[in-house]
Design a protein around this motif. Structure first.
Motif, PDB file in Angstrom:
ATOM      1  N   CYS A 194       0.814  -1.225   0.000  1.00 19.81           N
ATOM      2  CA  CYS A 194       0.000   0.000   0.000  1.00 19.81           C
ATOM      3  C   CYS A 194       0.839   1.263   0.000  1.00 19.81           C
TER       4      CYS A 194
ATOM      5  N   SER B 260      -4.412   0.694  -8.456  1.00 22.85           N
ATOM      6  CA  SER B 260      -4.950   1.194  -7.185  1.00 22.85           C
ATOM      7  C   SER B 260      -4.611   2.670  -7.007  1.00 22.85           C
TER       8      SER B 260
ATOM      9  N   LEU C 254     -13.546  -5.972  -6.018  1.00 23.19           N
ATOM     10  CA  LEU C 254     -13.309  -5.646  -4.611  1.00 23.19           C
ATOM     11  C   LEU C 254     -13.904  -4.282  -4.256  1.00 23.19           C
TER      12      LEU C 254
ATOM     13  N   LEU D 275     -12.872  -7.243   3.524  1.00 26.70           N
ATOM     14  CA  LEU D 275     -12.123  -6.530   2.483  1.00 26.70           C
ATOM     15  C   LEU D 275     -10.625  -6.751   2.575  1.00 26.70           C
ATOM     16  N   GLY D 276     -10.137  -7.154   3.747  1.00 26.09           N
ATOM     17  CA  GLY D 276      -8.704  -7.398   3.923  1.00 26.09           C
ATOM     18  C   GLY D 276      -8.144  -6.613   5.086  1.00 26.09           C
ATOM     19  N   GLN D 277      -6.835  -6.450   5.086  1.00 25.42           N
ATOM     20  CA  GLN D 277      -6.162  -5.749   6.174  1.00 25.42           C
ATOM     21  C   GLN D 277      -5.497  -4.448   5.738  1.00 25.42           C
ATOM     22  N   GLY D 278      -5.449  -4.219   4.461  1.00 22.47           N
ATOM     23  CA  GLY D 278      -4.908  -2.947   3.978  1.00 22.47           C
ATOM     24  C   GLY D 278      -3.415  -2.924   3.742  1.00 22.47           C
TER      25      GLY D 278
ATOM     26  N   GLU E 122      -4.800  -2.795  -3.194  1.00 25.23           N
ATOM     27  CA  GLU E 122      -6.228  -2.886  -3.488  1.00 25.23           C
ATOM     28  C   GLU E 122      -7.072  -3.015  -2.228  1.00 25.23           C
ATOM     29  N   GLU E 123      -6.518  -3.661  -1.200  1.00 23.59           N
ATOM     30  CA  GLU E 123      -7.249  -3.750   0.065  1.00 23.59           C
ATOM     31  C   GLU E 123      -7.306  -2.396   0.760  1.00 23.59           C
TER      32      GLU E 123
ATOM     33  N   ALA F 265      -9.889  -0.268  -0.973  1.00 19.92           N
ATOM     34  CA  ALA F 265     -11.233  -0.804  -0.723  1.00 19.92           C
ATOM     35  C   ALA F 265     -11.719  -0.430   0.671  1.00 19.92           C
ATOM     36  N   ILE F 266     -10.850  -0.547   1.671  1.00 20.73           N
ATOM     37  CA  ILE F 266     -11.221  -0.170   3.041  1.00 20.73           C
ATOM     38  C   ILE F 266     -11.515   1.313   3.121  1.00 20.73           C
TER      39      ILE F 266
ATOM     40  N   THR G   9      -4.794   3.043   5.931  1.00 25.17           N
ATOM     41  CA  THR G   9      -6.230   3.090   5.651  1.00 25.17           C
ATOM     42  C   THR G   9      -6.855   4.336   6.275  1.00 25.17           C
TER      43      THR G   9
END
Length: 347
Positions: free
Chosen positions: A152, A190, A230, A251-254, A258-259, A262-263, A292
C-alpha cells in the motif's frame, strides 16, 4: 467545484489526521487495540514526545509527492520540459534523505522547501519496498517495473495527484507515481483509481459518484477485474447492516494496495458526512491502520473540507503549517492565473 483552500487543506490535513490516529495501533490486532483503548478502539490522537500527534511515512511521502508535482510543472514552464515523473522521483530521494540515508553527491536535487523542515527528519516505520527501491537509485515506470510489489506504500501517497490534475489526467499520473517504487500492475491501478477519486471529488462530485466513475475508468484497463470486484464489494458493504469490523475483515487488512483503497472507500461511503466516524472505522482493525486511516481522511477531508474536521484533532497535529502550505501551493498550481510558479521558487 471544490477548488478552494478549505477543500485542498481538508484533503491533506484529513489524511494526516487519519495517519496520526492509526499510527499507534498500526501493528496491533483489533483485540489488542480494544484491550488498550476500550471497546470503541482508539478514538483520540496520541500525543508524542514533541507535544504533537505524530504522522508517519504516509504523510511524509504525500508531501514529497506534492513537491515533485510542483517542481515538475515549474520545470515545464521554465524550461519547456515537464518530466513530472522524474521530479517526483527526485522528491522521493529527498524523502529518503530525511530518513537517514546519505545524499547522492552526483545529484543536484537536495534543496527546496520540504528538505528544510526538521520535523520531517524522523523515521516512523517507512515501507521497505519504498526504501529498497529508492536506495537502488533506479526509477521504476509502468512499462519497466522494478519489482512485483503492490504494497500500500504505492497508493497512500498519491492524493496530491488528484488535487493537482483533472480526472482525465489523474489516473495515469497516479499510476506513474506508484510505479516509481512498486512494480505490480494492481498497485499501479490502485494508485490511479485513488487519484481519480480525489480528482473527481475536487471537480464537484460526491463520494459515491466519484467511486462509480472511477470504476468505469478502472474497467478500461487490462487485469483490473479483481480490483473492480473488490471495490464493488466495498460499495455494497457500505450500504449494508454488518458492523464495520466485519466489513473491513471481508475486504482485507490494507497491507496491499487494493485492500487499502477498498477499506478507504468503504469507510468514506459509510460515513461520508461524518469525518470522525469515518476515521475511527478506518483505523480500528487488524491491519495497516495508519494507511487506511490516511486514505480515508484524504477522501472524506476532500469532500467535507477542513472546517468539518474537528478542531480537537487539527490543533494537535504535527506539521500542520507545512501541510496547509503545501495544500495551498497545489491549489495555486492548479489555477490558470499564470504566475503561480513565480510565487514558489523553493520548489
Amino acid at each position: 467545484m471544490r477548488k478552494t483552500k478549505v477543500y485542498y487543506r481538508g484533503c491533506l490535513i484529513g489524511g494526516a489526521i487519519g495517519d496520526a490516529l492509526g499510527w499507534p495501533v498500526e501493528f496491533m490486532s483489533l483485540e489488542e487495540i480494544k484491550s488498550k483503548y476500550g471497546n470503541r478502539g482508539i478514538s483520540s490522537l496520541v500525543i508524542g514526545r514533541r507535544g504533537r500527534a505524530e504522522v508517519t511515512d504516509d504523510t511524509q511521502m504525500t508531501l514529497f509527492t506534492a513537491e515533485g508535482l510542483l517542481r515538475g510543472e515549474t520545470r515545464g514552464y521554465n524550461k519547456g520540459v515537464s518530466e513530472t515523473g522524474k521530479c517526483v522521483y527526485n522528491a522521493y530521494l529527498r524523502w529518503l534523505y530525511t530518513q537517514g540515508d546519505p545524499a547522492d553527491d552526483t545529484l543536484n536535487i537536495y534543496d527546496g522547501y520540504l528538505i528544510k523542515q526538521k520535523e520531517l527528519y524522523v523515521k516512523r516505520a517507512p515501507g521497505m519496498t519504498c526504501l529498497t527501491a529508492l536506495r537502488n537509485r533506479e526509477m521504476g515506470t509502468v512499462d519497466n517495473p522494478l519489482n512485483d510489489s503492490k504494497g500500500c506504500g504505492c497508493v497512500m501517497r498519491v492524493a496530491p495527484v488528484g488535487l493537482f490534475y483533472r480526472p482525465q489526467f489523474a489516473f495515469n499520473k497516479g499510476m506513474e507515481c506508484s510505479a516509481i517504487t512498486h512494480g505490480h500492475i494492481i498497485g499501479h491501478l490502485s494508485a490511479g483509481a485513488f487519484a481519480y477519486i480525489i480528482a473527481s471529488i475536487m471537480s464537484g462530485m460526491d463520494i459515491a459518484h466519484s467511486v462509480e466513475d472511477t470504476l468505469i475508468e478502472l474497467s478500461k484497463y487490462y487485469n483490473s477485474e479483481e480490483m473492480v470486484d473488490l471495490l464493488k464489494k466495498a460499495i455494497n458493504l457500505s450500504m449494508g447492516k454488518k458492523s464495520n469490523e466485519v466489513c473491513i475483515k471481508e475486504l482485507g487488512q490494507g497491507w496491499i494496495a487494493e485492500e487499502a483503497i477498498a477499506i478507504a472507500v468503504f469507510c468514506a461511503l459509510r460515513y461520508k458526512d461524518d469525518f470522525e466516524g469515518a476515521i475511527m472505522a478506518a483505523v480500528n482493525h487488524s491491519g495497516d491502520s495508519d494507511s487506511t486511516g490516511a486514505m480515508t481522511g484524504n477522501i472524506v477531508g476532500a469532500h467535507l473540507g477542513l472546517n468539518k474536521i474537528p478542531r480537537k484533532w487539527t490543533s494537535k497535529l504535527e506539521l500542520y503549517d507545512v501541510i496547509t502550505k503545501v495544500a495551498d501551493d497545489l491549489l495555486t498550481g492548479y489555477s490558470d492565473d499564470g504566475d503561480w510558479w513565480m510565487k514558489y521558487p523553493g520548489y
